[in-house]
Design an enzyme around this catalytic site. Structure first.
Site, PDB file in Angstrom:
ATOM      1  N   LYS A 281     -11.923  -8.971   5.320  1.00 43.01           N
ATOM      2  CA  LYS A 281     -10.903  -8.853   4.413  1.00 43.01           C
ATOM      3  C   LYS A 281     -10.070  -7.679   4.623  1.00 43.01           C
ATOM      4  CE  LYS A 281     -11.316  -6.285   1.090  1.00 43.01           C
ATOM      5  NZ  LYS A 281     -11.322  -5.536  -0.201  1.00 43.01           N
TER       6      LYS A 281
ATOM      7  N   ASP B  10      -7.281  -5.308  -4.350  1.00 40.80           N
ATOM      8  CA  ASP B  10      -8.229  -4.720  -3.559  1.00 40.80           C
ATOM      9  C   ASP B  10      -9.550  -5.245  -4.319  1.00 40.80           C
ATOM     10  OD1 ASP B  10      -9.409  -2.784  -1.773  1.00 40.80           O
ATOM     11  OD2 ASP B  10     -10.078  -1.982  -3.345  1.00 40.80           O
TER      12      ASP B  10
ATOM     13  N   HIS C  47     -13.604  -9.778  -5.001  1.00 32.28           N
ATOM     14  CA  HIS C  47     -14.958  -9.560  -5.652  1.00 32.28           C
ATOM     15  C   HIS C  47     -15.007 -10.107  -6.747  1.00 32.28           C
ATOM     16  CE1 HIS C  47     -14.856  -7.626  -1.890  1.00 32.28           C
ATOM     17  NE2 HIS C  47     -14.520  -6.406  -2.235  1.00 32.28           N
TER      18      HIS C  47
ATOM     19  N   LYS D  66     -24.510  -9.870  -1.274  1.00 26.98           N
ATOM     20  CA  LYS D  66     -25.283  -8.975  -1.981  1.00 26.98           C
ATOM     21  C   LYS D  66     -26.450  -9.900  -2.636  1.00 26.98           C
ATOM     22  CE  LYS D  66     -21.851  -5.727  -3.314  1.00 26.98           C
ATOM     23  NZ  LYS D  66     -22.068  -4.428  -2.726  1.00 26.98           N
TER      24      LYS D  66
ATOM     25  N   GLU E  25     -16.284   1.837 -10.171  1.00 26.01           N
ATOM     26  CA  GLU E  25     -16.631   2.975  -8.942  1.00 26.01           C
ATOM     27  C   GLU E  25     -16.036   4.289  -9.189  1.00 26.01           C
ATOM     28  OE1 GLU E  25     -15.559   1.048  -4.926  1.00 26.01           O
ATOM     29  OE2 GLU E  25     -13.921   0.703  -5.974  1.00 26.01           O
TER      30      GLU E  25
ATOM     31  N   HIS F 247     -17.854  -9.516   0.968  1.00 23.98           N
ATOM     32  CA  HIS F 247     -19.312  -8.765   1.155  1.00 23.98           C
ATOM     33  C   HIS F 247     -19.792  -8.989  -0.133  1.00 23.98           C
ATOM     34  CE1 HIS F 247     -17.119  -5.247  -0.177  1.00 23.98           C
ATOM     35  NE2 HIS F 247     -18.477  -4.720  -0.673  1.00 23.98           N
TER      36      HIS F 247
ATOM     37  N   ARG G 117      -9.111  -1.027  21.981  1.00 25.65           N
ATOM     38  CA  ARG G 117      -8.327  -0.503  23.231  1.00 25.65           C
ATOM     39  C   ARG G 117      -8.736   0.781  24.078  1.00 25.65           C
ATOM     40  NH1 ARG G 117      -2.301   0.210  20.531  1.00 25.65           N
ATOM     41  NH2 ARG G 117      -3.561   1.146  19.205  1.00 25.65           N
TER      42      ARG G 117
ATOM     43  N   LYS H 173     -11.179   2.635 -10.044  1.00 21.70           N
ATOM     44  CA  LYS H 173     -12.070   3.727  -9.469  1.00 21.70           C
ATOM     45  C   LYS H 173     -11.917   5.099 -10.360  1.00 21.70           C
ATOM     46  CE  LYS H 173     -10.927   2.437  -4.896  1.00 21.70           C
ATOM     47  NZ  LYS H 173     -11.991   1.770  -4.361  1.00 21.70           N
TER      48      LYS H 173
HETATM   49  C1  BG6 Z   1     -13.712  -3.115  -0.799  1.00 25.35           C
HETATM   50  C2  BG6 Z   1     -12.478  -2.426  -1.441  1.00 25.35           C
HETATM   51  O1  BG6 Z   1     -13.676  -4.390  -0.636  1.00 25.35           O
HETATM   52  O2  BG6 Z   1     -14.871  -3.048  -1.717  1.00 25.35           O
HETATM   53  C3  BG6 Z   1     -13.137  -0.837  -1.671  1.00 25.35           C
HETATM   54  O3  BG6 Z   1     -11.637  -2.214  -0.579  1.00 25.35           O
HETATM   55  C4  BG6 Z   1     -14.069  -0.911  -2.345  1.00 25.35           C
HETATM   56  O4  BG6 Z   1     -11.683  -0.315  -2.488  1.00 25.35           O
HETATM   57  C5  BG6 Z   1     -15.233  -1.611  -2.143  1.00 25.35           C
HETATM   58  O5  BG6 Z   1     -14.693   0.563  -2.785  1.00 25.35           O
HETATM   59  C6  BG6 Z   1     -16.385  -1.794  -3.171  1.00 25.35           C
HETATM   60  O6  BG6 Z   1     -17.698  -2.367  -2.308  1.00 25.35           O
HETATM   61  P1  BG6 Z   1     -19.075  -2.133  -2.878  1.00 25.35           P
HETATM   62  O7  BG6 Z   1     -19.968  -3.020  -2.218  1.00 25.35           O
HETATM   63  O8  BG6 Z   1     -19.466  -0.513  -2.613  1.00 25.35           O
HETATM   64  O9  BG6 Z   1     -19.116  -2.463  -4.149  1.00 25.35           O
END
Ligand code: BG6
Length: 483
Positions: free
Chosen positions: A147, A234, A239, A181, A215, A177, A43, A329
């Protein structure tokens, strides 16, 4: 054929942090198809020049030394901007006219990358349909959906249905994503490009599998989103399940998008559903200390920032082999690893050392931060009788190959080439929600297992360790094994 990549949500974080750097790197490596235009839409009222300026600034910040003024100048000539509101059909008509003008009437393959707020995904597809921009009679039309793909089974189905009104499955690219990798792709090579692993890859030799995505970061500025989502939505639904599917799938007949995805889907179909009392003991829930004081988080939030789950895959290969999935986390370090824990040798020859008995073979596939593989095996301590110790064999990717490309680089390249192997299919996404939804519902009900707290910078709640211990196993709580 020339290409145009239209990015909806151009002023967002993902565009500047991931998409533009990935496209720039592809351009520099001469991997972008010739005449690939990038058109940002959002926008904000930028001109082409203003947007290029904004991007140059964020690029300097995100890619540092890799930023080259001359290369950027060349690349940014292919970058354009068109202001537009997703809700306004006429803005899509203006966009259509602008694209026609940029493409100079030449048939051009187009990729529509939807990186907007998730609530707008359906609308983008509908507007593209209404304004004729999805018509692929002259050239390809593909749509990429970022996502999260829905927040539960119902919303994921609705989104799929909305997309199918305008696009066919083969035109839809759902991003996860993790699939971009290199190490994740390498799991398939490890398993199906070698003869030495696959014969052992089953219930006869494997005791259990641990998949950990740890993480170190806290929720930061994403408290508002995260509190509604939690770690199961999440990280698990997408993943961790992707990692599990690739670890557990059968070898496809050919390496093509549909055959690979057929095999992955079968894994999810075989996941044993939880019923009744299972929910209380199928895993462990945790929340890091101080989470409820984070910005945007409900002070009485029941949201998990840590979860561990035990899943069973009911098929011939995996019967009786639990898959432990955990993610959190605020852990002690950032590491993503798949640990294949093999059975103990059937007969213990070497003395009474009870430690040796527990030190079973392990194959550690480290996805990040450094990418590599480590094999743990017993060897003799020199000059110490028949004392054994666990030794390691390491393989590190970038030692042999230089720095790894970012996942988005590979994924964007694949979309431009029309290869959907590394994207989730509709049935895959829906099945994943079908597994996660009942767990989330049970964990929000009075029958939920307790929510344990854990200190920031730990390996999660103590209860998770005890839970594993009760099953006669232990977590592989080791920060990156490969550096
Ligand atoms: C994202 C999540 O899809 O993946 C995040 O929403 C997370 O919360 C992230 O931190 C982790 O991705 P990567 O590639 O850093 O492991």
């Amino acid at each position: 054929m020339p290409h145009t990549m239209v990015i909806f949500g151009a002023s967002g974080d993902l565009t500047s942090r991931k998409l533009i750097p990935a496209l720039y790197r592809l351009f520099r490596q001469q991997r972008l198809p010739a005449q690939t235009r990038i058109v940002g839409v959002s926008r904000t009222k930028f001109s082409d020049e203003q947007w290029r300026g904004e991007l140059a600034e964020s690029m300097r910040k995100f890619i540092g030394k890799e930023f080259d003024e001359a290369a950027w100048k060349e690349f940014s000539q292919w970058v354009f901007y068109q202001p537009g509101d997703i809700k306004a059909e006429e803005d899509f008509r203006h966009l259509a006219a602008r694209l026609e003008e940029l493409e100079g009437g030449q048939p051009t393959d187009r990729v529509y990358y939807v990186a907007t707020m998730p609530q707008l995904y359906q609308l983008v597809a509908a507007q593209l349909g209404k304004t004729g921009m999805a018509d692929d009679t002259q050239a390809a039309r593909r749509i990429v959906i970022e996502k999260p793909f829905g927040t539960d089974l119902k919303s994921a189905r609705e989104l799929n249905q909305a997309l199918f009104k305008v696009f066919r499955e083969s035109q839809i690219y759902r991003i996860d994503h993790y699939l971009g990798k290199e190490t994740v792709q390498n799991i398939m090579v490890l398993r199906f490009g070698n003869t030495i692993f696959e014969p052992l890859w089953n219930r006869h030799y494997i005791d259990h599998v641990q998949i950990t995505v740890a993480e170190e970061v806290l929720v930061g500025r994403r408290g508002d989103y995260y509190d509604k989502s939690g770690v199961l939505r999440d990280m698990f639904q997408n993943h961790l399940f992707q990692l599990m599917m690739i670890t557990a799938m059968e070898g496809p007949v050919k390496f093509n998008a549909d055959l690979v995805r057929d095999e992955k889907v079968k894994v999810l179909q075989a996941v044993r559903p939880f019923v009744g009392a299972d929910f209380a003991d199928c895993g462990v829930r945790g929340q890091y200390e101080g989470y409820r004081q984070e910005e945007g988080v409900d002070p009485e939030s029941p949201t998990e920032t840590y979860a561990a789950l035990r899943l069973h895959i009911d098929n011939w290969r995996w019967n009786g082999v639990p898959f432990y999935l955990r993610s959190a986390k605020a852990m002690s370090c950032r590491t993503t690893q798949i640990v294949i824990v093999f059975r103990e040798p059937p007969h213990c020859l070497f003395g009474t050392d009870s430690r040796a008995k527990h030190l079973t073979n392990r194959l550690v596939i480290q996805i990040q931060p450094a990418e590599g593989i480590q094999i743990h095996f017993q060897s003799k301590v020199p000059d110490a009788g028949m004392k054994l110790r666990l030794s390691q064999l390491d393989f590190r990717f970038d030692k042999s190959n230089g720095p790894m490309p970012d996942a988005y680089q590979r994924l964007l390249q694949d979309v431009l080439q029309g290869d959907a192997s590394l994207f989730a299919r509709s049935d895959e996404v829906e099945l994943a929600w079908q597994i996660i939804d009942p767990i989330i519902a049970a964990w929000r009900s009075p029958a939920a297992p307790p929510l344990h707290t854990y200190p920031v910078g730990s390996w999660g709640p103590e209860a998770a360790r005890e839970w594993m211990e009760r099953q006669g196993r232990e977590w592989f709580d080791v920060c990156p094994v490969i550096h």
